[in-house]
Design a protein around this motif. Structure first.
Motif, PDB file in Angstrom:
ATOM      1  N   TRP A  97      50.364  15.416  10.635  1.00  0.00           N
ATOM      2  CA  TRP A  97      50.857  16.625  11.297  1.00  0.00           C
ATOM      3  C   TRP A  97      51.668  16.356  12.564  1.00  0.00           C
ATOM      4  O   TRP A  97      52.562  17.123  12.918  1.00  0.00           O
ATOM      5  N   TRP A  98      51.387  15.273  13.254  1.00  0.00           N
ATOM      6  CA  TRP A  98      51.986  14.952  14.549  1.00  0.00           C
ATOM      7  C   TRP A  98      53.369  14.314  14.400  1.00  0.00           C
ATOM      8  O   TRP A  98      54.081  14.160  15.405  1.00  0.00           O
ATOM      9  N   ASP A  99      53.742  13.904  13.195  1.00  0.00           N
ATOM     10  CA  ASP A  99      54.900  13.005  12.994  1.00  0.00           C
ATOM     11  C   ASP A  99      56.228  13.711  13.292  1.00  0.00           C
ATOM     12  O   ASP A  99      56.584  14.676  12.622  1.00  0.00           O
ATOM     13  N   PRO A 100      56.977  13.210  14.298  1.00  0.00           N
ATOM     14  CA  PRO A 100      58.254  13.870  14.643  1.00  0.00           C
ATOM     15  C   PRO A 100      59.280  13.818  13.506  1.00  0.00           C
ATOM     16  O   PRO A 100      60.231  14.597  13.519  1.00  0.00           O
TER      17      PRO A 100
ATOM     18  N   GLN B 239      57.014   5.404   5.724  1.00  0.00           N
ATOM     19  CA  GLN B 239      56.649   4.107   5.138  1.00  0.00           C
ATOM     20  C   GLN B 239      56.426   4.229   3.638  1.00  0.00           C
ATOM     21  O   GLN B 239      56.787   3.336   2.876  1.00  0.00           O
TER      22      GLN B 239
ATOM     23  N   LEU C 170      49.724  -6.911  11.801  1.00  0.00           N
ATOM     24  CA  LEU C 170      50.206  -5.671  11.192  1.00  0.00           C
ATOM     25  C   LEU C 170      51.265  -5.961  10.123  1.00  0.00           C
ATOM     26  O   LEU C 170      51.185  -5.414   9.004  1.00  0.00           O
TER      27      LEU C 170
ATOM     28  N   ARG D  46      50.863  -5.129   6.104  1.00  0.00           N
ATOM     29  CA  ARG D  46      51.841  -4.305   5.376  1.00  0.00           C
ATOM     30  C   ARG D  46      52.430  -5.072   4.198  1.00  0.00           C
ATOM     31  O   ARG D  46      52.663  -4.498   3.135  1.00  0.00           O
TER      32      ARG D  46
ATOM     33  N   HIS E  10      46.369   8.358   9.404  1.00  0.00           N
ATOM     34  CA  HIS E  10      46.681   8.538  10.817  1.00  0.00           C
ATOM     35  C   HIS E  10      46.779   7.173  11.519  1.00  0.00           C
ATOM     36  O   HIS E  10      45.985   6.269  11.235  1.00  0.00           O
ATOM     37  N   PRO E  11      47.729   7.031  12.450  1.00  0.00           N
ATOM     38  CA  PRO E  11      47.860   5.766  13.169  1.00  0.00           C
ATOM     39  C   PRO E  11      46.577   5.269  13.831  1.00  0.00           C
ATOM     40  O   PRO E  11      46.435   4.066  14.059  1.00  0.00           O
ATOM     41  N   MET E  12      45.630   6.146  14.109  1.00  0.00           N
ATOM     42  CA  MET E  12      44.385   5.663  14.723  1.00  0.00           C
ATOM     43  C   MET E  12      43.548   4.847  13.742  1.00  0.00           C
ATOM     44  O   MET E  12      42.546   4.255  14.127  1.00  0.00           O
TER      45      MET E  12
ATOM     46  N   PRO F   5      41.541  -6.164  10.465  1.00  0.00           N
ATOM     47  CA  PRO F   5      41.841  -6.465  11.871  1.00  0.00           C
ATOM     48  C   PRO F   5      42.188  -7.931  12.099  1.00  0.00           C
ATOM     49  O   PRO F   5      42.873  -8.258  13.066  1.00  0.00           O
TER      50      PRO F   5
ATOM     51  N   LEU G 113      36.339   9.477  15.635  1.00  0.00           N
ATOM     52  CA  LEU G 113      37.597   9.094  15.007  1.00  0.00           C
ATOM     53  C   LEU G 113      37.594   9.306  13.500  1.00  0.00           C
ATOM     54  O   LEU G 113      38.655   9.379  12.888  1.00  0.00           O
TER      55      LEU G 113
ATOM     56  N   ALA H  61      45.109   2.394  11.864  1.00  0.00           N
ATOM     57  CA  ALA H  61      45.945   1.241  11.509  1.00  0.00           C
ATOM     58  C   ALA H  61      45.227  -0.086  11.707  1.00  0.00           C
ATOM     59  O   ALA H  61      45.681  -1.119  11.213  1.00  0.00           O
ATOM     60  N   ASP H  62      44.123  -0.075  12.438  1.00  0.00           N
ATOM     61  CA  ASP H  62      43.412  -1.335  12.696  1.00  0.00           C
ATOM     62  C   ASP H  62      42.627  -1.830  11.488  1.00  0.00           C
ATOM     63  O   ASP H  62      42.657  -3.001  11.149  1.00  0.00           O
TER      64      ASP H  62
ATOM     65  N   THR I  10      52.738   6.545   7.870  1.00  0.00           N
ATOM     66  CA  THR I  10      53.696   7.658   7.875  1.00  0.00           C
ATOM     67  C   THR I  10      54.243   7.894   6.465  1.00  0.00           C
ATOM     68  O   THR I  10      54.263   6.979   5.632  1.00  0.00           O
TER      69      THR I  10
END
Lengths: 268, 268
Positions: free
Chosen positions: B180-183, B157, B111, B115, B142-144, B107, B211, B146-147, B154
């Motif tokens: 699962w959520w990734d468009p 990436q 970001l 990376r 999952h993006p939740m 944190p 979480l 990323a912190d 993804t």
């Protein structure tokens, strides 16, 4: 401290205050914008709310919220359209230029079906947006809400939908909490350009202890809010920064203290 | 019920069982694969763990986990590299073909810096992967997360990183919970092709109350696990489905019941 000319606060942020209290307090604090959640309009004529905002010199930045388009049957889907059209009417009545759309998701439906119904629902409201002169601002929600709140989770999806439906009455509400992690954020915001219609700020806390009600005060978490503000400005956005906190912690504080903290933490 | 020939279970899923108990139970249940978390190797020679797996007819599908590359200084970053190289050694010693990488995030760092350090860290371990003959499987989280857990969120990436670093010793661990959520999921899995090196299954519960520790049993949530399995198979993946549950609820159950439930819910 930067000047406050671009600061707006959502009524949900100072949840204990009703609309008369919130607008008086915001105005006295020199905060010029307010994001109006619809619950705050209940119980009085819309014209009275509009006058209350005007008398306090406040701009209604956005009305929150419409959407929730996916439904298990035609009746549910029609109810969502009716509700979103009512939100457009309310926004026009109180002088808000846009309705924020939380697009919805039903766990009983597949992700592709949720997304299909959302596009269909947005399309079905465009005529009413035109008639009322109020924009629909698509707000992508964090992927952790893809199950039951919104199957629209990235700025990229919003851009795709607007490519398809046209951008005269559609914009994008960019909320840093939902989008900060996105590896394609910079390119998709550049692609969005003037479609960016709102910029919402709060922060991602470490640790985050609740999926919904643990948003942080700007500056208390890991999001580079200034960097994201610069990104939307580079794309042409010059509007308000709307502080929107859903937070058990901050709702439990004295709202005067919450407001003072927000003013002190406001940077962009 | 489908046959179990592709079912693997992570030792973390039946957390109360130590390695001897888990391998005996999995074997007796006809489950042929095991995802070995490194804690389960502690306290005995690696050769003994390897023999234990072999004696029970079990394949070590993956060793979990290395990575956590970002650090606040050179010493922290070096420690992460050393630990990941040790993980490669351990995987080779127990006969696991790959080490799953949770790439990490601090944190305190931005970001982009997280990376950057991840790519640098992965690159620095490739030689050791070649020397040990063990692959590094990038797991987007999952993006939740990323912190503070992983700034790689993804499949896209992972594809970008592998484009840059080469795919001989790099693969992708596709965990349905994270992706699962990734468009862009379908196109990025197609782009990944044979890079898909692992397929992890559990489910997204509605509501999700924690979480980290509220993953669901396959079938109990909203993820179209069969559809995602079909996607990775279309890309060329033919390996195990590894059930990996991090769940206070299931950890509190009798592990025999957890195992029986997993067998009964196994579909692909």
């Amino acid at each position: 401290m930067d000047n406050l000319s671009r600061l707006a606060i959502h009524t949900m942020t100072t949840k204990p205050w009703d609309l008369p209290t919130a607008v008086a307090k915001f105005s006295a604090a020199g905060v010029p914008g307010v994001g109006v959640w619809r619950q705050w309009l209940a119980g009085r004529p819309l014209a009275e709310s509009r006058a209350m905002l005007a008398d306090n010199g406040l701009s209604a930045v956005s009305l929150v919220r419409g959407g929730f388009f996916p439904g298990l049957n035609a009746a549910e889907r029609t109810a969502a359209l009716d509700d979103t059209r009512r939100a457009l009417d309310e926004a026009a009545a109180v002088g808000a230029p846009q309705v924020v759309l939380v697009c919805g998701a039903r766990p009983e439906l597949s992700l592709p079906e949720n997304r299909r119904q959302i596009t269909e629902g947005v399309a079905a409201c465009l005529d009413h947006a035109r008639q009322t002169g109020v924009k629909l601002a698509l707000e992508p929600l964090h992927p952790m809400y893809a199950d039951c709140r919104s199957a629209i989770n990235t700025i990229g999806q919003c851009n795709d939908m607007i490519d398809q439906l046209g951008d005269t009455w559609l914009g994008i509400a960019a909320d840093v909490y939902h989008i900060w992690w996105d590896p394609q954020l910079e390119s998709e915001i550049a692609r969005a350009g003037r479609r960016i219609a709102a910029f919402h700020a709060c922060d991602w806390l470490v640790p985050t202890t609740d999926l919904v009600l643990d948003r942080g005060m700007p500056g208390d978490g890991v999001i580079d809010i200034g960097g994201l503000r610069a990104m939307v400005e580079a794309a042409g956005y010059q509007g308000f920064t709307e502080v929107e906190l859903l937070s058990r912690r901050w709702w439990a504080e004295e709202p005067d203290h919450v407001l003072a903290t927000m003013k002190a933490s406001h940077r962009c």
